[in-house]
Motif scaffolding. Sequence first.
Motif, PDB file in Angstrom:
ATOM      1  N   MET A  20      52.542  29.093  55.456  1.00  0.00           N
ATOM      2  CA  MET A  20      51.490  28.321  54.794  1.00  0.00           C
ATOM      3  C   MET A  20      51.979  27.581  53.558  1.00  0.00           C
ATOM      4  SD  MET A  20      48.648  28.583  56.490  1.00  0.00           S
ATOM      5  CE  MET A  20      47.361  28.181  55.306  1.00  0.00           C
ATOM      6  N   ILE A  21      53.100  28.033  52.996  1.00  0.00           N
ATOM      7  CA  ILE A  21      53.606  27.448  51.758  1.00  0.00           C
ATOM      8  C   ILE A  21      54.957  26.813  52.025  1.00  0.00           C
ATOM      9  CG2 ILE A  21      54.302  27.925  49.380  1.00  0.00           C
ATOM     10  CD1 ILE A  21      52.412  30.386  49.514  1.00  0.00           C
ATOM     11  N   LEU A  22      55.086  25.525  51.754  1.00  0.00           N
ATOM     12  CA  LEU A  22      56.346  24.828  51.977  1.00  0.00           C
ATOM     13  C   LEU A  22      57.401  25.268  50.978  1.00  0.00           C
ATOM     14  CD1 LEU A  22      55.149  21.189  52.723  1.00  0.00           C
ATOM     15  CD2 LEU A  22      55.489  23.084  54.299  1.00  0.00           C
ATOM     16  N   GLU A  23      58.674  25.179  51.389  1.00  0.00           N
ATOM     17  CA  GLU A  23      59.762  25.589  50.513  1.00  0.00           C
ATOM     18  C   GLU A  23      59.825  24.747  49.245  1.00  0.00           C
ATOM     19  OE1 GLU A  23      63.473  25.826  52.524  1.00  0.00           O
ATOM     20  OE2 GLU A  23      62.714  27.118  54.136  1.00  0.00           O
ATOM     21  N   SER A  24      59.352  23.492  49.345  1.00  0.00           N
ATOM     22  CA  SER A  24      59.387  22.593  48.188  1.00  0.00           C
ATOM     23  C   SER A  24      58.167  22.730  47.292  1.00  0.00           C
ATOM     24  CB  SER A  24      59.481  21.139  48.675  1.00  0.00           C
ATOM     25  OG  SER A  24      58.372  20.817  49.504  1.00  0.00           O
ATOM     26  N   GLU A  25      57.229  23.599  47.663  1.00  0.00           N
ATOM     27  CA  GLU A  25      55.976  23.728  46.927  1.00  0.00           C
ATOM     28  C   GLU A  25      56.108  24.797  45.843  1.00  0.00           C
ATOM     29  OE1 GLU A  25      51.252  23.802  48.114  1.00  0.00           O
ATOM     30  OE2 GLU A  25      52.722  24.617  49.494  1.00  0.00           O
ATOM     31  N   PRO A  26      55.937  24.444  44.568  1.00  0.00           N
ATOM     32  CA  PRO A  26      56.094  25.430  43.493  1.00  0.00           C
ATOM     33  C   PRO A  26      54.911  26.388  43.415  1.00  0.00           C
ATOM     34  CG  PRO A  26      55.420  23.318  42.593  1.00  0.00           C
ATOM     35  CD  PRO A  26      55.647  23.092  44.064  1.00  0.00           C
ATOM     36  N   VAL A  27      55.209  27.671  43.259  1.00  0.00           N
ATOM     37  CA  VAL A  27      54.182  28.709  43.136  1.00  0.00           C
ATOM     38  C   VAL A  27      54.423  29.462  41.834  1.00  0.00           C
ATOM     39  CG1 VAL A  27      53.136  30.761  44.153  1.00  0.00           C
ATOM     40  CG2 VAL A  27      54.006  28.935  45.642  1.00  0.00           C
ATOM     41  N   LEU A  28      53.446  29.466  40.959  1.00  0.00           N
ATOM     42  CA  LEU A  28      53.567  30.150  39.668  1.00  0.00           C
ATOM     43  C   LEU A  28      53.212  31.627  39.764  1.00  0.00           C
ATOM     44  CD1 LEU A  28      51.866  27.545  37.303  1.00  0.00           C
ATOM     45  CD2 LEU A  28      54.316  27.935  37.617  1.00  0.00           C
ATOM     46  N   LEU A  29      52.159  31.934  40.508  1.00  0.00           N
ATOM     47  CA  LEU A  29      51.618  33.299  40.540  1.00  0.00           C
ATOM     48  C   LEU A  29      51.190  33.659  41.952  1.00  0.00           C
ATOM     49  CD1 LEU A  29      50.424  35.881  39.198  1.00  0.00           C
ATOM     50  CD2 LEU A  29      48.348  34.557  38.761  1.00  0.00           C
ATOM     51  N   LEU A  30      51.587  34.852  42.390  1.00  0.00           N
ATOM     52  CA  LEU A  30      51.131  35.408  43.666  1.00  0.00           C
ATOM     53  C   LEU A  30      50.423  36.722  43.371  1.00  0.00           C
ATOM     54  CD1 LEU A  30      50.956  35.774  46.728  1.00  0.00           C
ATOM     55  CD2 LEU A  30      53.324  36.620  46.699  1.00  0.00           C
ATOM     56  N   LYS A  31      49.116  36.757  43.653  1.00  0.00           N
ATOM     57  CA  LYS A  31      48.317  37.970  43.446  1.00  0.00           C
ATOM     58  C   LYS A  31      47.905  38.518  44.807  1.00  0.00           C
ATOM     59  CE  LYS A  31      43.867  39.516  43.655  1.00  0.00           C
ATOM     60  NZ  LYS A  31      42.816  39.215  44.654  1.00  0.00           N
ATOM     61  N   ILE A  32      48.106  39.834  45.008  1.00  0.00           N
ATOM     62  CA  ILE A  32      47.796  40.467  46.300  1.00  0.00           C
ATOM     63  C   ILE A  32      46.971  41.732  46.054  1.00  0.00           C
ATOM     64  CG2 ILE A  32      48.736  41.411  48.441  1.00  0.00           C
ATOM     65  CD1 ILE A  32      51.385  40.012  47.762  1.00  0.00           C
ATOM     66  N   ASP A  33      45.808  41.807  46.693  1.00  0.00           N
ATOM     67  CA  ASP A  33      44.956  42.998  46.627  1.00  0.00           C
ATOM     68  C   ASP A  33      44.306  43.153  47.996  1.00  0.00           C
ATOM     69  OD1 ASP A  33      43.191  45.043  46.203  1.00  0.00           O
ATOM     70  OD2 ASP A  33      42.259  44.191  44.416  1.00  0.00           O
ATOM     71  N   VAL A  34      44.953  43.944  48.868  1.00  0.00           N
ATOM     72  CA  VAL A  34      44.521  44.010  50.268  1.00  0.00           C
ATOM     73  C   VAL A  34      44.385  45.443  50.770  1.00  0.00           C
ATOM     74  CG1 VAL A  34      45.294  41.714  50.965  1.00  0.00           C
ATOM     75  CG2 VAL A  34      46.941  43.577  50.903  1.00  0.00           C
ATOM     76  N   GLN A  35      44.035  46.353  49.887  1.00  0.00           N
ATOM     77  CA  GLN A  35      43.677  47.723  50.270  1.00  0.00           C
ATOM     78  C   GLN A  35      44.743  48.405  51.120  1.00  0.00           C
ATOM     79  OE1 GLN A  35      41.151  47.629  47.867  1.00  0.00           O
ATOM     80  NE2 GLN A  35      40.323  49.229  49.173  1.00  0.00           N
ATOM     81  N   GLY A  36      45.991  48.347  50.681  1.00  0.00           N
ATOM     82  CA  GLY A  36      47.051  49.071  51.363  1.00  0.00           C
ATOM     83  C   GLY A  36      47.916  48.235  52.293  1.00  0.00           C
ATOM     84  N   TRP A  37      47.564  46.979  52.532  1.00  0.00           N
ATOM     85  CA  TRP A  37      48.324  46.108  53.444  1.00  0.00           C
ATOM     86  C   TRP A  37      49.353  45.266  52.678  1.00  0.00           C
ATOM     87  CZ3 TRP A  37      48.559  47.067  58.350  1.00  0.00           C
ATOM     88  CH2 TRP A  37      49.025  46.116  59.252  1.00  0.00           C
ATOM     89  N   GLU A  38      49.597  45.608  51.432  1.00  0.00           N
ATOM     90  CA  GLU A  38      50.464  44.799  50.568  1.00  0.00           C
ATOM     91  C   GLU A  38      51.876  44.624  51.121  1.00  0.00           C
ATOM     92  OE1 GLU A  38      47.016  45.840  48.141  1.00  0.00           O
ATOM     93  OE2 GLU A  38      48.310  47.018  49.482  1.00  0.00           O
ATOM     94  N   TYR A  39      52.452  45.666  51.683  1.00  0.00           N
ATOM     95  CA  TYR A  39      53.826  45.580  52.188  1.00  0.00           C
ATOM     96  C   TYR A  39      53.943  44.481  53.241  1.00  0.00           C
ATOM     97  CZ  TYR A  39      58.216  46.881  54.473  1.00  0.00           C
ATOM     98  OH  TYR A  39      59.476  46.856  55.024  1.00  0.00           O
ATOM     99  N   HIS A  40      52.981  44.405  54.150  1.00  0.00           N
ATOM    100  CA  HIS A  40      53.029  43.411  55.229  1.00  0.00           C
ATOM    101  C   HIS A  40      52.844  41.993  54.679  1.00  0.00           C
ATOM    102  CE1 HIS A  40      52.923  46.628  58.252  1.00  0.00           C
ATOM    103  NE2 HIS A  40      52.075  47.225  57.426  1.00  0.00           N
ATOM    104  N   VAL A  41      52.009  41.858  53.663  1.00  0.00           N
ATOM    105  CA  VAL A  41      51.843  40.545  53.029  1.00  0.00           C
ATOM    106  C   VAL A  41      53.153  40.115  52.375  1.00  0.00           C
ATOM    107  CG1 VAL A  41      50.602  39.233  51.277  1.00  0.00           C
ATOM    108  CG2 VAL A  41      49.384  40.940  52.638  1.00  0.00           C
ATOM    109  N   LEU A  42      53.794  41.029  51.673  1.00  0.00           N
ATOM    110  CA  LEU A  42      55.052  40.725  50.995  1.00  0.00           C
ATOM    111  C   LEU A  42      56.149  40.376  52.001  1.00  0.00           C
ATOM    112  CD1 LEU A  42      54.896  43.577  48.344  1.00  0.00           C
ATOM    113  CD2 LEU A  42      54.767  41.125  47.853  1.00  0.00           C
ATOM    114  N   LYS A  43      56.222  41.111  53.109  1.00  0.00           N
ATOM    115  CA  LYS A  43      57.224  40.822  54.137  1.00  0.00           C
ATOM    116  C   LYS A  43      57.016  39.422  54.723  1.00  0.00           C
ATOM    117  CE  LYS A  43      59.737  43.262  56.314  1.00  0.00           C
ATOM    118  NZ  LYS A  43      61.211  43.389  56.344  1.00  0.00           N
ATOM    119  N   GLY A  44      55.759  39.022  54.830  1.00  0.00           N
ATOM    120  CA  GLY A  44      55.459  37.689  55.346  1.00  0.00           C
ATOM    121  C   GLY A  44      55.709  36.579  54.347  1.00  0.00           C
ATOM    122  N   ALA A  45      56.101  36.954  53.125  1.00  0.00           N
ATOM    123  CA  ALA A  45      56.398  35.970  52.081  1.00  0.00           C
ATOM    124  C   ALA A  45      57.851  36.093  51.622  1.00  0.00           C
ATOM    125  CB  ALA A  45      55.457  36.168  50.892  1.00  0.00           C
ATOM    126  N   THR A  46      58.725  36.533  52.521  1.00  0.00           N
ATOM    127  CA  THR A  46      60.123  36.773  52.164  1.00  0.00           C
ATOM    128  C   THR A  46      60.800  35.522  51.606  1.00  0.00           C
ATOM    129  OG1 THR A  46      60.305  38.517  53.844  1.00  0.00           O
ATOM    130  CG2 THR A  46      62.357  37.553  53.023  1.00  0.00           C
TER     131      THR A  46
END
Length: 327
Positions: free
Chosen positions: A244-270
Amino acid sequence: MANAWRRTQPSKILTPKTILLFLSTSLLLLIFFYLASQTQTPSPKTIGSLTSVPIFDRKIKPFDCYNSPQAHPVIANIVEGLKYPFLYSLSDFGSLPEKPHKNIVRTLKGKPFRKADISGTVQEFLEKMKEGEENEGKKGIVVDVGANVGMATFAAAVMGFKVLAFEPVFENLQRICEGIYFNRVAELVDVFDAAASDRSGNITFHKLVGRLDNSAVSATGAKMAFKSNEEIALQVKSIPLDEMILESEPVLLLKIDVQGWEYHVLKGATKLLSRKKGEAPYLIYEEDERLLQASNTSVNEIREFLHSVGYSHCTQQGTDAHCTKTE
């Protein structure tokens, strides 16, 4: 004879009238071609001084607030104690009238809604980004995964930051749409009807009737805090953030609150998290060992993954972990 003589004279082409007509027509044609050229090659759309980033086409289109059925009732209020105040709408009303939501009680007493910790945290971080000399001119967006009703999303948007919000629960999507209207931030907030994960497709999601802030991929995690509430399982879209996020797109802050699914979200944002220092986002994620174990992961597993992509410095603030790259 006089009339016959006039008919035989050659007509004058370059009269003042014809010259004026020619010039007017030429001017109109120039204006038309200029506007046509601007339409064919638009410049990238930009928003705000700190958020001047192009608007990209996403793999999933944003949720259509305008064609979504209107939620009711709508109970909204301003949030207390924020430097950049915003309004949000409730999604959890409690068991009326016996146990109304605490913020409904506050509204009836003429008080603002109670501030969520994440709202103040997000604004404090983004304020530093605006004021710090080392960050002068730095641009980028905020990504809010597990947006719920928009506590982090609107905290950032009212400061002028572009936000990508991910929320799979329909009732919460309706409340985010209301917040978009209330805060006049339609151009700053794109909300996606999807759960961020480590794979694309569909995933089973569990929501609790009356407690939509505790919905989770894990049925155990969803009911951990409110065992008596009815649980409903449904299928929702899932997609990695890297898609969903292009490599050229700058991201300042990533906030994750998914009731225990955080690891999978992080893996998908490698890819996003593997960016070098200064380009990788500041990371805030919920770190609750019980919820993580309900999703078959752990705090140590997350910390090891983050260390592998360069996040070697994490601090605990309440139930949240704040992580940055130091080298």
